[in-house]
Write a protein that holds these residues in place. Structure first.
Motif, PDB file in Angstrom:
ATOM      1  N   ALA A  43       0.834  -1.199   0.000  1.00  0.00           N
ATOM      2  CA  ALA A  43       0.000   0.000   0.000  1.00  0.00           C
ATOM      3  C   ALA A  43       0.868   1.247   0.000  1.00  0.00           C
ATOM      4  O   ALA A  43       0.575   2.235  -0.676  1.00  0.00           O
ATOM      5  CB  ALA A  43      -0.926  -0.009   1.208  1.00  0.00           C
ATOM      6  N   PHE A  44       1.957   1.212   0.768  1.00  0.00           N
ATOM      7  CA  PHE A  44       2.887   2.338   0.812  1.00  0.00           C
ATOM      8  C   PHE A  44       3.466   2.596  -0.576  1.00  0.00           C
ATOM      9  O   PHE A  44       3.624   3.722  -1.007  1.00  0.00           O
ATOM     10  CB  PHE A  44       4.003   2.048   1.817  1.00  0.00           C
ATOM     11  CG  PHE A  44       4.943   3.205   2.045  1.00  0.00           C
ATOM     12  CD1 PHE A  44       4.561   4.281   2.833  1.00  0.00           C
ATOM     13  CD2 PHE A  44       6.202   3.223   1.460  1.00  0.00           C
ATOM     14  CE1 PHE A  44       5.420   5.341   3.045  1.00  0.00           C
ATOM     15  CE2 PHE A  44       7.055   4.278   1.666  1.00  0.00           C
ATOM     16  CZ  PHE A  44       6.661   5.342   2.470  1.00  0.00           C
ATOM     17  N   ALA A  45       3.762   1.505  -1.299  1.00  0.00           N
ATOM     18  CA  ALA A  45       4.345   1.624  -2.627  1.00  0.00           C
ATOM     19  C   ALA A  45       3.382   2.273  -3.607  1.00  0.00           C
ATOM     20  O   ALA A  45       3.792   2.878  -4.595  1.00  0.00           O
ATOM     21  CB  ALA A  45       4.771   0.263  -3.129  1.00  0.00           C
ATOM     22  N   GLN A  46       2.072   2.114  -3.360  1.00  0.00           N
ATOM     23  CA  GLN A  46       1.071   2.669  -4.253  1.00  0.00           C
ATOM     24  C   GLN A  46       0.821   4.155  -4.009  1.00  0.00           C
ATOM     25  O   GLN A  46       0.134   4.800  -4.797  1.00  0.00           O
ATOM     26  CB  GLN A  46      -0.236   1.888  -4.097  1.00  0.00           C
ATOM     27  CG  GLN A  46      -0.136   0.445  -4.588  1.00  0.00           C
ATOM     28  CD  GLN A  46      -1.370  -0.360  -4.231  1.00  0.00           C
ATOM     29  OE1 GLN A  46      -2.349   0.179  -3.721  1.00  0.00           O
ATOM     30  NE2 GLN A  46      -1.315  -1.659  -4.490  1.00  0.00           N
ATOM     31  N   GLN A  47       1.343   4.681  -2.940  1.00  0.00           N
ATOM     32  CA  GLN A  47       1.174   6.093  -2.658  1.00  0.00           C
ATOM     33  C   GLN A  47       1.939   6.940  -3.678  1.00  0.00           C
ATOM     34  O   GLN A  47       2.921   6.507  -4.267  1.00  0.00           O
ATOM     35  CB  GLN A  47       1.690   6.437  -1.259  1.00  0.00           C
ATOM     36  CG  GLN A  47       0.885   5.847  -0.120  1.00  0.00           C
ATOM     37  CD  GLN A  47       1.530   6.195   1.203  1.00  0.00           C
ATOM     38  OE1 GLN A  47       2.697   5.896   1.423  1.00  0.00           O
ATOM     39  NE2 GLN A  47       0.769   6.833   2.072  1.00  0.00           N
ATOM     40  N   THR A  48       1.498   8.156  -3.868  1.00  0.00           N
ATOM     41  CA  THR A  48       2.281   9.083  -4.672  1.00  0.00           C
ATOM     42  C   THR A  48       3.554   9.435  -3.910  1.00  0.00           C
ATOM     43  O   THR A  48       3.651   9.239  -2.692  1.00  0.00           O
ATOM     44  CB  THR A  48       1.489  10.361  -4.962  1.00  0.00           C
ATOM     45  OG1 THR A  48       1.296  11.070  -3.724  1.00  0.00           O
ATOM     46  CG2 THR A  48       0.143  10.043  -5.598  1.00  0.00           C
ATOM     47  N   ALA A  49       4.513   9.964  -4.633  1.00  0.00           N
ATOM     48  CA  ALA A  49       5.761  10.365  -3.978  1.00  0.00           C
ATOM     49  C   ALA A  49       5.494  11.419  -2.912  1.00  0.00           C
ATOM     50  O   ALA A  49       6.104  11.398  -1.840  1.00  0.00           O
ATOM     51  CB  ALA A  49       6.743  10.875  -5.021  1.00  0.00           C
ATOM     52  N   ASP A  50       4.570  12.363  -3.192  1.00  0.00           N
ATOM     53  CA  ASP A  50       4.243  13.388  -2.205  1.00  0.00           C
ATOM     54  C   ASP A  50       3.678  12.757  -0.936  1.00  0.00           C
ATOM     55  O   ASP A  50       4.039  13.139   0.187  1.00  0.00           O
ATOM     56  CB  ASP A  50       3.213  14.359  -2.777  1.00  0.00           C
ATOM     57  CG  ASP A  50       3.817  15.318  -3.794  1.00  0.00           C
ATOM     58  OD1 ASP A  50       4.983  15.113  -4.190  1.00  0.00           O
ATOM     59  OD2 ASP A  50       3.124  16.270  -4.189  1.00  0.00           O
ATOM     60  N   ASP A  51       2.785  11.770  -1.087  1.00  0.00           N
ATOM     61  CA  ASP A  51       2.201  11.102   0.067  1.00  0.00           C
ATOM     62  C   ASP A  51       3.268  10.352   0.861  1.00  0.00           C
ATOM     63  O   ASP A  51       3.219  10.305   2.093  1.00  0.00           O
ATOM     64  CB  ASP A  51       1.114  10.126  -0.377  1.00  0.00           C
ATOM     65  CG  ASP A  51      -0.126  10.839  -0.881  1.00  0.00           C
ATOM     66  OD1 ASP A  51      -0.326  12.005  -0.507  1.00  0.00           O
ATOM     67  OD2 ASP A  51      -0.888  10.224  -1.654  1.00  0.00           O
ATOM     68  N   LYS A  52       4.214   9.748   0.145  1.00  0.00           N
ATOM     69  CA  LYS A  52       5.279   9.020   0.831  1.00  0.00           C
ATOM     70  C   LYS A  52       6.122   9.962   1.692  1.00  0.00           C
ATOM     71  O   LYS A  52       6.495   9.621   2.822  1.00  0.00           O
ATOM     72  CB  LYS A  52       6.170   8.307  -0.187  1.00  0.00           C
ATOM     73  CG  LYS A  52       5.545   7.080  -0.827  1.00  0.00           C
ATOM     74  CD  LYS A  52       6.525   6.411  -1.786  1.00  0.00           C
ATOM     75  CE  LYS A  52       5.909   5.178  -2.430  1.00  0.00           C
ATOM     76  NZ  LYS A  52       6.834   4.523  -3.373  1.00  0.00           N
ATOM     77  N   LEU A  53       6.413  11.134   1.153  1.00  0.00           N
ATOM     78  CA  LEU A  53       7.183  12.108   1.932  1.00  0.00           C
ATOM     79  C   LEU A  53       6.412  12.525   3.176  1.00  0.00           C
ATOM     80  O   LEU A  53       6.970  12.573   4.281  1.00  0.00           O
ATOM     81  CB  LEU A  53       7.509  13.333   1.082  1.00  0.00           C
ATOM     82  CG  LEU A  53       8.242  14.473   1.805  1.00  0.00           C
ATOM     83  CD1 LEU A  53       9.599  14.003   2.324  1.00  0.00           C
ATOM     84  CD2 LEU A  53       8.417  15.680   0.881  1.00  0.00           C
ATOM     85  N   ASN A  54       5.136  12.821   3.025  1.00  0.00           N
ATOM     86  CA  ASN A  54       4.328  13.216   4.175  1.00  0.00           C
ATOM     87  C   ASN A  54       4.264  12.115   5.219  1.00  0.00           C
ATOM     88  O   ASN A  54       4.393  12.367   6.425  1.00  0.00           O
ATOM     89  CB  ASN A  54       2.909  13.583   3.712  1.00  0.00           C
ATOM     90  CG  ASN A  54       2.876  14.851   2.876  1.00  0.00           C
ATOM     91  OD1 ASN A  54       3.765  15.695   2.983  1.00  0.00           O
ATOM     92  ND2 ASN A  54       1.864  14.966   2.020  1.00  0.00           N
ATOM     93  N   SER A  55       4.060  10.866   4.777  1.00  0.00           N
ATOM     94  CA  SER A  55       3.991   9.740   5.707  1.00  0.00           C
ATOM     95  C   SER A  55       5.326   9.519   6.409  1.00  0.00           C
ATOM     96  O   SER A  55       5.376   9.279   7.622  1.00  0.00           O
ATOM     97  CB  SER A  55       3.589   8.467   4.955  1.00  0.00           C
ATOM     98  OG  SER A  55       2.304   8.589   4.401  1.00  0.00           O
ATOM     99  N   GLN A 109      13.616   5.872   0.699  1.00  0.00           N
ATOM    100  CA  GLN A 109      12.175   5.618   0.666  1.00  0.00           C
ATOM    101  C   GLN A 109      11.385   6.622  -0.176  1.00  0.00           C
ATOM    102  O   GLN A 109      10.259   6.336  -0.593  1.00  0.00           O
ATOM    103  CB  GLN A 109      11.610   5.614   2.091  1.00  0.00           C
ATOM    104  CG  GLN A 109      12.115   4.458   2.943  1.00  0.00           C
ATOM    105  CD  GLN A 109      11.298   4.297   4.219  1.00  0.00           C
ATOM    106  OE1 GLN A 109      10.111   4.620   4.245  1.00  0.00           O
ATOM    107  NE2 GLN A 109      11.926   3.790   5.276  1.00  0.00           N
ATOM    108  N   VAL A 110      11.953   7.812  -0.397  1.00  0.00           N
ATOM    109  CA  VAL A 110      11.227   8.844  -1.143  1.00  0.00           C
ATOM    110  C   VAL A 110      12.019   9.207  -2.394  1.00  0.00           C
ATOM    111  O   VAL A 110      13.189   9.595  -2.304  1.00  0.00           O
ATOM    112  CB  VAL A 110      11.006  10.102  -0.274  1.00  0.00           C
ATOM    113  CG1 VAL A 110      10.247  11.156  -1.068  1.00  0.00           C
ATOM    114  CG2 VAL A 110      10.251   9.755   1.008  1.00  0.00           C
ATOM    115  N   ASP A 111      11.380   9.074  -3.558  1.00  0.00           N
ATOM    116  CA  ASP A 111      12.015   9.391  -4.835  1.00  0.00           C
ATOM    117  C   ASP A 111      11.855  10.882  -5.113  1.00  0.00           C
ATOM    118  O   ASP A 111      10.779  11.343  -5.497  1.00  0.00           O
ATOM    119  CB  ASP A 111      11.381   8.559  -5.952  1.00  0.00           C
ATOM    120  CG  ASP A 111      12.133   8.698  -7.277  1.00  0.00           C
ATOM    121  OD1 ASP A 111      12.884   9.684  -7.437  1.00  0.00           O
ATOM    122  OD2 ASP A 111      11.953   7.828  -8.151  1.00  0.00           O
TER     123      ASP A 111
END
Length: 610
Positions: A43-55, A109-111
Motif C-alpha cells: 500500500a505504501f508503494a502505491q502512494q504518490t511520492a508526495d504522500d510518501k514524503l508526508n507519511s 524511501q522517497v524518490d
C-alpha cells in the motif's frame, strides 16, 4: 521558542524569536495527525511520492516526540506533556543515531524526482535540517558547556503548559505536577554533566535561575489561578524551589570556579554553521562584506536625517563640520535628544499596547497586508526567567496548536538597577524606538508572519522554520512600513528606524568578528557605542549575547537583504501593476522557507494571481 537549528539538542535561548491551521485540538485529533501509519508495504508503494514524503515525516515526528517530549510541547503536540526527556548520554547518542538513520532512509524511501516542485522543496528543507542536527550534535556540546540548556527543561517545561496549551486547565496542571516531579532528575543531570562553561554563558544562566526560583515561589500560582490542585501545586513548587536554590549554589560556586570554557567557535566552524543555519546561498565572508558596505550606507542616511533635525533641538548651535568626526557628533547629539522623549518604567507595558493599536490601524487603512483574525497576540510583561539580553521577544503560538495565544513579551527594567541604568534603558527604548520594536516583534513582523506560517498546509514547513526568513521579514517591515507612510514622515521615527536597522547590520559584523577574529571586548564596545550609536548598556548586553550564540545574530541582516532585494526586484518588474498587499500575500503564503527559495515561489504565486 522553537529554534530549528537546535532541534537535536533542545535549549531555550532567550535572545531569539520563538519559532514554534487547526481548530482547538483534542487528544484524538493530535493522535490522528501523528499516528504511525499501519499501511502495508505494498500500500505504501502505491502512494504518490508526495504522500510518501508526508507519511515518512509523520513517522519521524512520532518517534522524535516520544524521545523528546519537551520539543513536542513546544511545537504544540500535547500527548507527552506529563513527561520530560531522557537526557542521559546514552539517550542523546540515540538522538544522533536516529538523525543519521533518518537521513539515509529519506533518500531510500522517497524518490525526489517524482515529487511535485513544492514537495521537492519540502524534501530539501527536511534533508537540510537533518544535516544541521547532525552537525550541531557533533560540533557543539550544550549539555556539557551551556547551563541554559537545562533551564529550558526547568522553565519552559512548565511555563508552556500554563500559557500556550489549549488543553483544559486542570489537565495542564496535572501535567505540570508530573513534570515537576521530574525536575530533580534534570538538575542532578546538569550537576553531573556540566564541565567548563564559558563564564559569560554561566553568568546569564545564574541570573535566569534566580528568575526560575521566583517563578516557583510566586509566579506559577498567578498562572495557575484558582484550582482544586492548588495544595499539591504549592507542595511541588516548594520542593522545586528548594532544589533550584541548591542548584544556584552549585552554579555560583563549584561551576563558576571552573568556568573557563572558550566561547569563540572559530572561523572554520563559524563558516560551516553559517551556511547550515542561514541556508541562503551566501557565505559568511560574502555576508560580512555586504554588511560592512550597508553599515556605511546607513550611517550616511542617518546623517542626512540628523542634520534636518538639528535645528529643532539645537536652534542656537551651528551644525558640526561635515567630516567624519562632525557627522558622528551630529548623529550622536540628535539621537541623545530624541532618546529623552521616553515614558516611565511602570508604563512600559501599557505604552507597548497603545503602540500596537496605532500600528494595526495604519496597516488596515494602508492595505499593507491582511491582519490575523482573530488576533491572539497578547502584550505581557516578560517572565523574569526569560530576561537576559533583550528588551522583548515574540512567543508565537506553536504550529501544531495554533489556536493557542501568542505573546509579545516586554521586559521592564530589573528592580535592582540603579536610577542611571533605568534612565539609559528608557532612553534606548524611547517612545519612537518602541514603535519600531513593536513593528518588528508584532505587526506586521513576527506575530503576523508566524501566525500565517502556522496555516501552511505543509507539516514540514510548519515544523522547520527558517531563521533568516523570520528575522529578515521583521527587519524588512521596519523600513517598509515607514516607506509606506507610517509615522507621516516623522524624522524622529525615521532616525530611530535607521538606528535599529544599523543595529541589525552591526549584529552581522560583530557576530563574525567576535568568533572568527580576536576582536576584544574593548574593540567591540567601541564599535557598538562609537560607530553603531548604541548606549553603553545596550552594547554590553549585545556583547554578552555575541559570546553566548553564534550565527543567530547574522540572520537578521541575511534575511532582511533577501526580503528587501526581492521586493525591489518584483516592484521593478511589475511597475504600475505592483500591488503591495498582493506581494506580501505571495511572500507569506509559503511559510517560513529558506530565503533562497523566495524568488522562485513568489514569482510563481504572482503569476497564478494574474
Amino acid at each position: 521558542m522553537f529554534c530549528p537549528r537546535e532541534v537535536a539538542n533542545f535549549q531555550f535561548n532567550p535572545d531569539t524569536t520563538n519559532y514554534k491551521v487547526m481548530s482547538k485540538i483534542t487528544w484524538m485529533t493530535i493522535i490522528g495527525a501523528f499516528s504511525i501509519l499501519t499501511a502495508t508495504a505494498p500500500a505504501f508503494a502505491q502512494q504518490t511520492a508526495d504522500d510518501k514524503l508526508n507519511s515518512f515525516f509523520k513517522n519521524y515526528l512520532e518517534e522524535y516526540f516520544r524521545q523528546q517530549p519537551l520539543q513536542a510541547t513546544s511545537l504544540g503536540d500535547h500527548r507527552f506533556d506529563d513527561q520530560l526527556d531522557d537526557i542521559s548520554q546514552k539517550a542523546r547518542d540515540g538522538w544522533l543515531t536516529r538523525a543519521r538513520g533518518t537521513l539515509k532512509e529519506l533518500t531510500r524511501q522517497v524518490d525526489y524526482t517524482k515529487l511535485t516542485r513544492d514537495r521537492q522543496i519540502d524534501f530539501e528543507i527536511f534533508q537540510h535540517e537533518l544535516e544541521a542536527q547532525i552537525w550541531v550534535t557533533k560540533n557543539t556540546h550544550p549539555f556539557e558547556e551551556d547551563p541554559r540548556t537545562y533551564g529550558g527543561y526547568i522553565n519552559d517545561g512548565i511555563y508552556l503548559l500554563l500559557t500556550q496549551s489549549t488543553l483544559p486547565k486542570e489537565t495542564n496542571l496535572s501535567n505540570c505536577l508530573a513534570r515537576m516531579a521530574e525536575l530533580p532528575r534534570i538538575i542532578a543531570t546538569a550537576k553531573k554533566n556540566l564541565t567548563h562553561p564559558p563564564k559569560a554563558v554561566l553568568e546569564t544562566a545564574i541570573r535566569q535561575n534566580r528568575g526560575s526560583i521566583s517563578f516557583y515561589e510566586r509566579d506559577i500560582f498567578d498562572f495557575a489561578g484558582d484550582t482544586p490542585q492548588l495544595a499539591r501545586l504549592k507542595t511541588a513548587a516548594a520542593k522545586v524551589a528548594d532544589e533550584l536554590k541548591d542548584y544556584q549554589k552549585f552554579l555560583e560556586g563549584e561551576l563558576m570556579s571552573r568556568a573557563t570554557g572558550e566561547w569563540r567557535i572559530g572561523k572554520r566552524k563559524f563558516d560551516q554553521k553559517f551556511e547550515l543555519e542561514t541556508d541562503a546561498d551566501v557565505t559568511a565572508e560574502q555576508n560580512l562584506a555586504d554588511a560592512e558596505t550597508e553599515f556605511a550606507s546607513v550611517r550616511r542616511d542617518m546623517y542626512v536625517v540628523a542634520r534636518q533635525l538639528w535645528g529643532g533641538y539645537f536652534p542656537q548651535t551651528p551644525v558640526p563640520p561635515d567630516d567624519a568626526d562632525g557627522r558622528r557628533e551630529t548623529i550622536t547629539k540628535v539621537i541623545d535628544a530624541v532618546d529623552r522623549e521616553h515614558g516611565r518604567p511602570e508604563d512600559l507595558i501599557s505604552d507597548a499596547r497603545a503602540t500596537v493599536e496605532k500600528i494595526k490601524t495604519f496597516i488596515r487603512e494602508r492595505h499593507y497586508l491582511q491582519l490575523p483574525d482573530p488576533d491572539r497576540c497578547q502584550v505581557i510583561e516578560m517572565p523574569e526567567f526569560r530576561r537576559g539580553n533583550s528588551l522583548a521577544y515574540l512567543g508565537n503560538a506553536p504550529p501544531l496548536d495554533p489556536a493557542a495565544s501568542s505573546y509579545y513579551a516586554v521586559s521592564p527594567p530589573p528592580s535592582d538597577w540603579t536610577p542611571q541604568q533605568v534612565k539609559s534603558f528608557l532612553e534606548e527604548y524611547n517612545r519612537h524606538m518602541l514603535q519600531i520594536l513593536t513593528i518588528h516583534e508584532g505587526y506586521p513582523g513576527h506575530y503576523v508572519q508566524l501566525e500565517r506560517a502556522n496555516r501552511n498546509p505543509s507539516l514540514i514547513r510548519r515544523v522547520f522554520q527558517s531563521g533568516p526568513f523570520v528575522e529578515g521579514w521583521a527587519v524588512y517591515g521596519e523600513v517598509t512600513m515607514l516607506n509606506e507612510g507610517f509615522g507621516a514622515g516623522d524624522l524622529k521615527l525615521r532616525l530611530m528606524q535607521q538606528k535599529f536597522y544599523l543595529r541589525a547590520v552591526a549584529n552581522s559584523i560583530l557576530d563574525y568578528k567576535m568568533h572568527c577574529t580576536q576582536m576584544t571586548d574593548d574593540e567591540a564596545m567601541k564599535f557598538l557605542t562609537g560607530d553603531a550609536f548604541q548606549s553603553e548598556g545596550e552594547a554590553k548586553l549585545k556583547l554578552i549575547r555575541a559570546k553566548q550564540s553564534s550565527v543567530q545574530l547574522s540572520t537578521y541582516f541575511v534575511g532582511r537583504m533577501a526580503h528587501y532585494r526581492l521586493h525591489q526586484q518584483i516592484e521593478r518588474e511589475l511597475g504600475e501593476k505592483f500591488d503591495l498587499a498582493q506581494y506580501h500575500e505571495a511572500v507569506l503564503s509559503h511559510g517560513s522557507v529558506p530565503v533562497k527559495y523566495l524568488p522562485e515561489l513568489v514569482h510563481a504565486s504572482l503569476s497564478e494571481a494574474k
